[in-house]
Design a protein around this motif. Structure first.
Motif, PDB file in Angstrom:
ATOM      1  N   ILE A 164      99.211   5.843  71.802  1.00 49.58           N
ATOM      2  CA  ILE A 164      98.695   4.959  70.759  1.00 49.58           C
ATOM      3  C   ILE A 164      98.588   5.751  69.465  1.00 49.58           C
ATOM      4  O   ILE A 164      98.619   6.977  69.472  1.00 49.58           O
ATOM      5  N   SER A 165      98.441   5.026  68.377  1.00 48.94           N
ATOM      6  CA  SER A 165      98.391   5.643  67.054  1.00 48.94           C
ATOM      7  C   SER A 165      97.124   5.197  66.339  1.00 48.94           C
ATOM      8  O   SER A 165      96.373   4.356  66.828  1.00 48.94           O
ATOM      9  N   VAL A 166      96.936   5.736  65.137  1.00 47.41           N
ATOM     10  CA  VAL A 166      95.788   5.338  64.324  1.00 47.41           C
ATOM     11  C   VAL A 166      95.888   3.883  63.876  1.00 47.41           C
ATOM     12  O   VAL A 166      94.915   3.327  63.397  1.00 47.41           O
ATOM     13  N   GLY A 167      97.044   3.270  64.059  1.00 48.52           N
ATOM     14  CA  GLY A 167      97.217   1.864  63.711  1.00 48.52           C
ATOM     15  C   GLY A 167      96.861   0.914  64.832  1.00 48.52           C
ATOM     16  O   GLY A 167      97.023  -0.299  64.695  1.00 48.52           O
ATOM     17  N   GLU A 168      96.363   1.444  65.948  1.00 51.30           N
ATOM     18  CA  GLU A 168      96.031   0.598  67.099  1.00 51.30           C
ATOM     19  C   GLU A 168      94.594   0.755  67.557  1.00 51.30           C
ATOM     20  O   GLU A 168      94.161   0.091  68.497  1.00 51.30           O
ATOM     21  N   VAL A 169      93.847   1.628  66.913  1.00 51.04           N
ATOM     22  CA  VAL A 169      92.442   1.838  67.283  1.00 51.04           C
ATOM     23  C   VAL A 169      91.632   2.021  66.007  1.00 51.04           C
ATOM     24  O   VAL A 169      92.076   2.669  65.062  1.00 51.04           O
ATOM     25  N   ILE A 170      90.456   1.411  65.976  1.00 55.21           N
ATOM     26  CA  ILE A 170      89.564   1.568  64.834  1.00 55.21           C
ATOM     27  C   ILE A 170      88.138   1.722  65.340  1.00 55.21           C
ATOM     28  O   ILE A 170      87.721   1.028  66.277  1.00 55.21           O
ATOM     29  N   ALA A 171      87.425   2.662  64.745  1.00 56.14           N
ATOM     30  CA  ALA A 171      86.020   2.871  65.077  1.00 56.14           C
ATOM     31  C   ALA A 171      85.174   2.020  64.134  1.00 56.14           C
ATOM     32  O   ALA A 171      85.234   2.188  62.918  1.00 56.14           O
ATOM     33  N   LEU A 172      84.409   1.096  64.694  1.00 52.25           N
ATOM     34  CA  LEU A 172      83.484   0.298  63.891  1.00 52.25           C
ATOM     35  C   LEU A 172      82.201   1.081  63.652  1.00 52.25           C
ATOM     36  O   LEU A 172      81.598   0.992  62.577  1.00 52.25           O
ATOM     37  N   THR A 173      81.782   1.821  64.662  1.00 54.14           N
ATOM     38  CA  THR A 173      80.631   2.733  64.603  1.00 54.14           C
ATOM     39  C   THR A 173      80.996   3.931  65.476  1.00 54.14           C
ATOM     40  O   THR A 173      82.013   3.899  66.173  1.00 54.14           O
ATOM     41  N   PRO A 174      80.170   4.963  65.508  1.00 58.34           N
ATOM     42  CA  PRO A 174      80.474   6.094  66.399  1.00 58.34           C
ATOM     43  C   PRO A 174      80.440   5.740  67.893  1.00 58.34           C
ATOM     44  O   PRO A 174      80.944   6.510  68.715  1.00 58.34           O
ATOM     45  N   THR A 175      79.901   4.577  68.252  1.00 54.74           N
ATOM     46  CA  THR A 175      79.837   4.185  69.660  1.00 54.74           C
ATOM     47  C   THR A 175      80.664   2.949  69.986  1.00 54.74           C
ATOM     48  O   THR A 175      80.736   2.545  71.141  1.00 54.74           O
ATOM     49  N   SER A 176      81.293   2.356  68.978  1.00 52.19           N
ATOM     50  CA  SER A 176      82.008   1.094  69.171  1.00 52.19           C
ATOM     51  C   SER A 176      83.382   1.148  68.519  1.00 52.19           C
ATOM     52  O   SER A 176      83.493   1.417  67.323  1.00 52.19           O
ATOM     53  N   LEU A 177      84.421   0.888  69.327  1.00 50.15           N
ATOM     54  CA  LEU A 177      85.791   0.883  68.828  1.00 50.15           C
ATOM     55  C   LEU A 177      86.431  -0.455  69.146  1.00 50.15           C
ATOM     56  O   LEU A 177      85.927  -1.228  69.960  1.00 50.15           O
ATOM     57  N   ARG A 178      87.559  -0.692  68.509  1.00 50.99           N
ATOM     58  CA  ARG A 178      88.432  -1.824  68.844  1.00 50.99           C
ATOM     59  C   ARG A 178      89.832  -1.264  69.042  1.00 50.99           C
ATOM     60  O   ARG A 178      90.258  -0.370  68.312  1.00 50.99           O
ATOM     61  N   LEU A 179      90.531  -1.800  70.036  1.00 51.92           N
ATOM     62  CA  LEU A 179      91.922  -1.434  70.285  1.00 51.92           C
ATOM     63  C   LEU A 179      92.772  -2.682  70.221  1.00 51.92           C
ATOM     64  O   LEU A 179      92.366  -3.738  70.708  1.00 51.92           O
ATOM     65  N   GLY A 180      93.938  -2.561  69.620  1.00 45.19           N
ATOM     66  CA  GLY A 180      94.920  -3.637  69.578  1.00 45.19           C
ATOM     67  C   GLY A 180      96.192  -3.148  70.233  1.00 45.19           C
ATOM     68  O   GLY A 180      96.889  -2.305  69.673  1.00 45.19           O
ATOM     69  N   LEU A 181      96.466  -3.637  71.442  1.00 47.23           N
ATOM     70  CA  LEU A 181      97.591  -3.126  72.230  1.00 47.23           C
ATOM     71  C   LEU A 181      98.669  -4.189  72.380  1.00 47.23           C
ATOM     72  O   LEU A 181      98.394  -5.387  72.318  1.00 47.23           O
ATOM     73  N   TRP A 182      99.889  -3.739  72.619  1.00 47.51           N
ATOM     74  CA  TRP A 182     100.988  -4.660  72.836  1.00 47.51           C
ATOM     75  C   TRP A 182     100.661  -5.541  74.035  1.00 47.51           C
ATOM     76  O   TRP A 182     100.093  -5.082  75.029  1.00 47.51           O
ATOM     77  N   GLU A 183     101.040  -6.791  73.935  1.00 47.29           N
ATOM     78  CA  GLU A 183     100.753  -7.759  74.995  1.00 47.29           C
ATOM     79  C   GLU A 183     101.603  -7.490  76.233  1.00 47.29           C
ATOM     80  O   GLU A 183     102.732  -7.035  76.137  1.00 47.29           O
TER      81      GLU A 183
END
Length: 155
Positions: free
Chosen positions: A45-64
Motif C-alpha cells: 500500500i502507499s500513502v494514497g491508500e491510508v490516512i491517519a485521522l488521529t494517532p489512534t484512528s486510521l482509514r484505509l481505501g483498498l482495491w475492491e
C-alpha cells in the motif's frame, strides 16, 4: 530498542496525515493479512491508500475484491509494516468496513482502523537506511488520484 504503544508516534502520524503527498510518493508499506488457510498474505500500500485521522484512528481505501480486502472483511485485522525514520514499525489494526460511497470518484473498499499496537524496532548496532520505495510512472496523475481518494476516505 523496542517499544509497543497503542498509538502512532508523531513521525508515523505525520507520514500518514494525508499532506505533502508529493514528498512522500516514494514510500510504500507492506499490509499483512491472514488467508482462509491461516497463511500470511502480503500486499503493498502507499500513502494514497491510508490516512491517519488521529494517532489512534486510521482509514484505509483498498482495491475492491482483492485477497487483502477479503481477508480484512473476514477477520477484521491487519498489520502495516513500515520502514521509516531508521526503524522497522509494526502497526497492528482492528478494522471495520465502512459504507460504500455511491459518488466515489475512485471506488475503494473503505475501512476504519483502530491502532491496537504500534511497535518501533531499532537496533543499537545498525540503522535501517531504506525500506520499500517506489517510483510512480505518472506522478501527477497518481498524486491527484491519491489526494481525491484520501478526501473520500475522510467522509
Amino acid at each position: 530498542m523496542n517499544n509497543t504503544v497503542s498509538e502512532l508516534s508523531p513521525h508515523l502520524y505525520t507520514l500518514f496525515n494525508g499532506r505533502n503527498l508529493g514528498e512522500k510518493q516514494h514510500e510504500a508499506f507492506m499490509l499483512l493479512t491472514v488467508t482462509e488457510q491461516s497463511l500470511p498474505h502480503t500486499a503493498m500500500i502507499s500513502v494514497g491508500e491510508v490516512i491517519a485521522l488521529t494517532p489512534t484512528s486510521l482509514r484505509l481505501g483498498l482495491w475492491e475484491n482483492t485477497t487483502t480486502t477479503n481477508n480484512i472483511i473476514r477477520t477484521g485485522q491487519a498489520t502495516i509494516v513500515v520502514f521509516y525514520n531508521e526503524a522497522a514499525c509494526y502497526i497492528q489494526l482492528e478494522l471495520a468496513k465502512l459504507p460504500d460511497l455511491s459518488d466515489a470518484k475512485h471506488p475503494r473498499t473503505r475501512f476504519s482502523a483502530k491502532v491496537v499496537a504500534c511497535r518501533e524496532d531499532k537496533a543499537q548496532y545498525a540503522d535501517i537506511i531504506s525500506g520499500v520505495q517506489i517510483r510512480l510512472k505518472e506522478p501527477a496523475e497518481v498524486l491527484e488520484r491519491w489526494e481525491e481518494t484520501l478526501l473520500e476516505l475522510c467522509r
